[in-house]
Structure formats: C-alpha cells, structure tokens
Design an enzyme around this catalytic site. Sequence first.
Site, mmCIF file in Angstrom:
data_model
loop_
_atom_site.group_PDB
_atom_site.id
_atom_site.type_symbol
_atom_site.label_atom_id
_atom_site.label_comp_id
_atom_site.label_asym_id
_atom_site.label_seq_id
_atom_site.Cartn_x
_atom_site.Cartn_y
_atom_site.Cartn_z
ATOM 1 N N ASP A 51 0.808 -1.391 -0.031
ATOM 2 C CA ASP A 51 -0.145 -0.004 -0.113
ATOM 3 C C ASP A 51 0.761 1.258 -0.140
ATOM 4 O O ASP A 51 1.780 1.559 0.567
ATOM 5 C CB ASP A 51 -0.917 0.123 1.199
ATOM 6 C CG ASP A 51 -1.716 -1.253 1.517
ATOM 7 O OD1 ASP A 51 -1.764 -1.887 0.598
ATOM 8 O OD2 ASP A 51 -2.538 -1.143 2.512
ATOM 9 N N ASP A 169 -5.811 1.355 8.853
ATOM 10 C CA ASP A 169 -5.599 2.216 7.788
ATOM 11 C C ASP A 169 -6.415 3.352 7.824
ATOM 12 O O ASP A 169 -7.230 3.858 7.173
ATOM 13 C CB ASP A 169 -6.120 1.608 6.577
ATOM 14 C CG ASP A 169 -5.654 0.223 6.114
ATOM 15 O OD1 ASP A 169 -4.832 -0.223 6.740
ATOM 16 O OD2 ASP A 169 -6.398 -0.329 5.341
#
Length: 481
Positions: A51, A169
């Site tokens: 990510d 996240d």
Amino acid sequence: MSLNSNWTVEQRYRRIEDISQESIDAMVELRKQDSGYPSYHVAPKFGLLNDPNGLCFFNGEHHLFYQWTPVGPVHGMKYWYHLSTKDFVHFEDHGIGLHPDQDYDSHGVYSGGALVENGNALLFFTGNKRDENWQRVPTQCFAKMSADGKIEKHGVVIENDHYTEHFRDPKVWKQGDDYLMVVGAQTPQNTGSMVLYCSRDLMNWHHKGPIQTRYNNLGYMWECPDFFEIENQSVMLFSPQGVSSESPYDFKNIYSVAYILGDRLNLDTAELENHQDIAQPDYGFDFYAPQTYLDDKGRRILIAWIGLPEIDTPSNAHEWAGMLSLPRELQIQDGYLVQSVLPELKALQGEAVTVENVLELDTTSFMVELETDTDEFELTLANAAGDNILFSSTETEFMLDRSKMSQLYAEEFGSVRKARRLSTKQTIEVYVDKSVIEIFINGGKHTMTSRFFIDDLNALSITDGVKTVYHAMSPVKGLDD
C-alpha cells in the site's frame, strides 16, 4: 497462491536488522537481473511493496511512503519506506521512515495517511501487535515529520473498542475546527465499513460509527479507506473484500476497489447524503489500496498499489514484488471519478513516432496514444514466439487478455478483464513499463492497470485506422542509481 505459503511465521516477521548484508546483496543482485523491473514506476530494491502510505505535499515536495517487507517478496514485518520528489522525475530516497520499534507496532507499522499542519506532516498509521496467542491488537497511532525530515512517534490515539481485529488504515483530514478520521473496519456482524471519528485536538477521538450508505452489507472488510471532496462533492474510496458480481465487468479480482460519490457527509448522522450507485475506477488485474492527497496546486492526486493481496507474481523469483501506479489527478465529470496522468510525466517522453501497423520495440518502457472512432480495434504487445498481451475493443466493451503471456499466473481468477466502452470516439493512453501496463479509457473515467510477463517483448502492433503515436519513456532518477 498465497505469498505466505512457503514461509514460516518466524521467517516473515524477522526485522531488517536480522537480515544479513550478504542476504540483502543477493536479493538486490537477483532483482537487477529481472528484465521486468520497471524504469519509471516506483518499485522496491528488494522485498515486497504494497500500500501507498502517508501521501502528502509538504515542505515543497511530494512525499510518498509505502508498505515495505524487507525480508523478501512476502507479507510479513511491515515498515514505511520514504521517498520524496518535486517533479515525479527526480526522486530522493530517504530509506525507512517508520520502523516497527514500539510495543503497539511490534508486528508491523500498517497503512495510513498524512495531514500537513503547523509546519509538520502528521503521519497516521495502524500499529499492528500480536499477543502471545497470536491475536491481533490493532491501534491507530500517529507520528510527526518535521521540515528537516526527522520523524518522531507520538503513540496510540485510538484503541479498538468496537470492531473485530480488522481495524486499520486511518486517513485524516480537517474540516473547519474538526479533525476527521476514517478507518477501515469489520463490524462485529462481519461486514465491511468505513468508520468515522472526530477530534478537536488530534489526541482525543470521538467514535461516530460506520458512515451510512446503501451498501452497509457489502463484503466482510473495507481496507484502505479514503474520504475527500472534489468540486463540492464527497467521495468515499475504499478496497472492499468479499465482494463479487454477476456483471461481466465488476468485482472480478480477488479484491477490487470501489468509490461512492455523494453530496456531503452529515457529521451528525454519519450519513453520506444523496449518494450515487457504487462504481469501480479500475478494470484491470492489479489495482488496489489507492490513496489520495492534495498538492500545492490544489490537485487531488491518486496513487495505488499495482498488486493484490494473496497473489504471487513471477517477480517473486527475483526477490521483489509490487510497485506503485503512476500519479493520477482526479476530477469529477458526468458522475464519474476521472483519472489522468500528471503532466509532469511528459518530461520523460521521447520524440513522437507514428506507428503504422507494427513497430519493432527497442525499449519496453514507453507510452502510446491511440485515437479511434472505429467500433473495433486490437493493440498487441508480443515477442517473436507469439506470446502476447492483447488490448482490444468492440463497439460496447474493452478487453484486456493476458491468457497468452510467457509466464501465466493467478489463472484461477481469470485471464481476461472487460470494461464498458462509453463512446466510439476515444483518445486512449497506454503506459507500458517492462512488466506493467496502465490504460486510460473512456476519457479517464476508467482505467485498466495490470502486470504482465512476456519474455523478450519486442513488437507492438495496432489495427488499421487507429492513429497511434509512440513515445519512449526515460527512467526516473534517484530510485535505483
């Protein structure tokens, strides 16, 4: 095809200090032998990139962090790796930005975003900790990066009181006097959600619950949430897991990316008001965990991970995995989130060459622009043996077919991806970089992003009647010099 299948837990969760320089040198040497390693995309020198994290414009530069597992091309002990650039052509490599060096992130510094304020870049991340029973204990944490590049952690700001162990996240922004945070979460009912928190001081956060939409039962987990506004419209962008569709187009990957456009987020009810149907930005094989940020020009820029969880690629044999997409500016048009490559990348383009049917390639890093108003066409990238990847179109749909690659993988998820064709007249941009292709279709309302593997790729061919202009692309500077 799990990346973790041949690795023990102990192997995956080694820290970089436990990897010998000899092992690192061997991984780098193998990676350098890979003809599929990109020249103008961000990729790791060794190990696994996933990510994008902490994207921000700060102190006159774009700052890019990414999840990095240094032990090898496997998901394990995560670090944040740090790069910066003023122009996306010249990069500065800052090395590791965040280490898993505290009790709360003892098993990895997981993904998150950034907020620039008062001369600092505030880096929000998930601390991943495992207890003695290997149960995950996730917390939302933050660190400060000062203008001189020093990064200091400031600990946990949100503990997990409402969700399963899938709680990660964080992405933070400011609205008036309020700081707002969204976190990807799994509810106790095992449904995915984008959870909203509010704060006045960045330390004490009030839980508002999942943002309410018509999609409260979509999948079992929403990863990498992002919430932002463009042109007075609100956008929820996220990576849902456990979603499939009977449509020939939507949700065909193991995990896909989705967005929902709405009028505004009601902070009292945590509802996205007057929102549209859920949509997909990308229809390729490898697009996940996108994150956005605002730059100094007011552009909303998106960067995604070119890769997917739980899928190996042939790059693994060369001790690296994953790369970042090209930076894409976002706009809203006709109810779509429209993506276009930043104009800074034009500085990498060589002279324009008009393609007539077939072009012998002297580089495998290039871009082509196709202008077409025909119902059907085919663009083929091939080698002398006939191995190829085919991008084609009918009157109603685009198709990307990688069933005839030299090195096949992830076939259980299919070898063809399709997207609707919204108009006959199209200008299509295709960016190729060794083993990755990014295709901008429907005026950028959709993209098709994919890895592909063709040994000794040497030819590009295009159907008659499609005006095709080719540009070689130069390497970016500073990443692997």
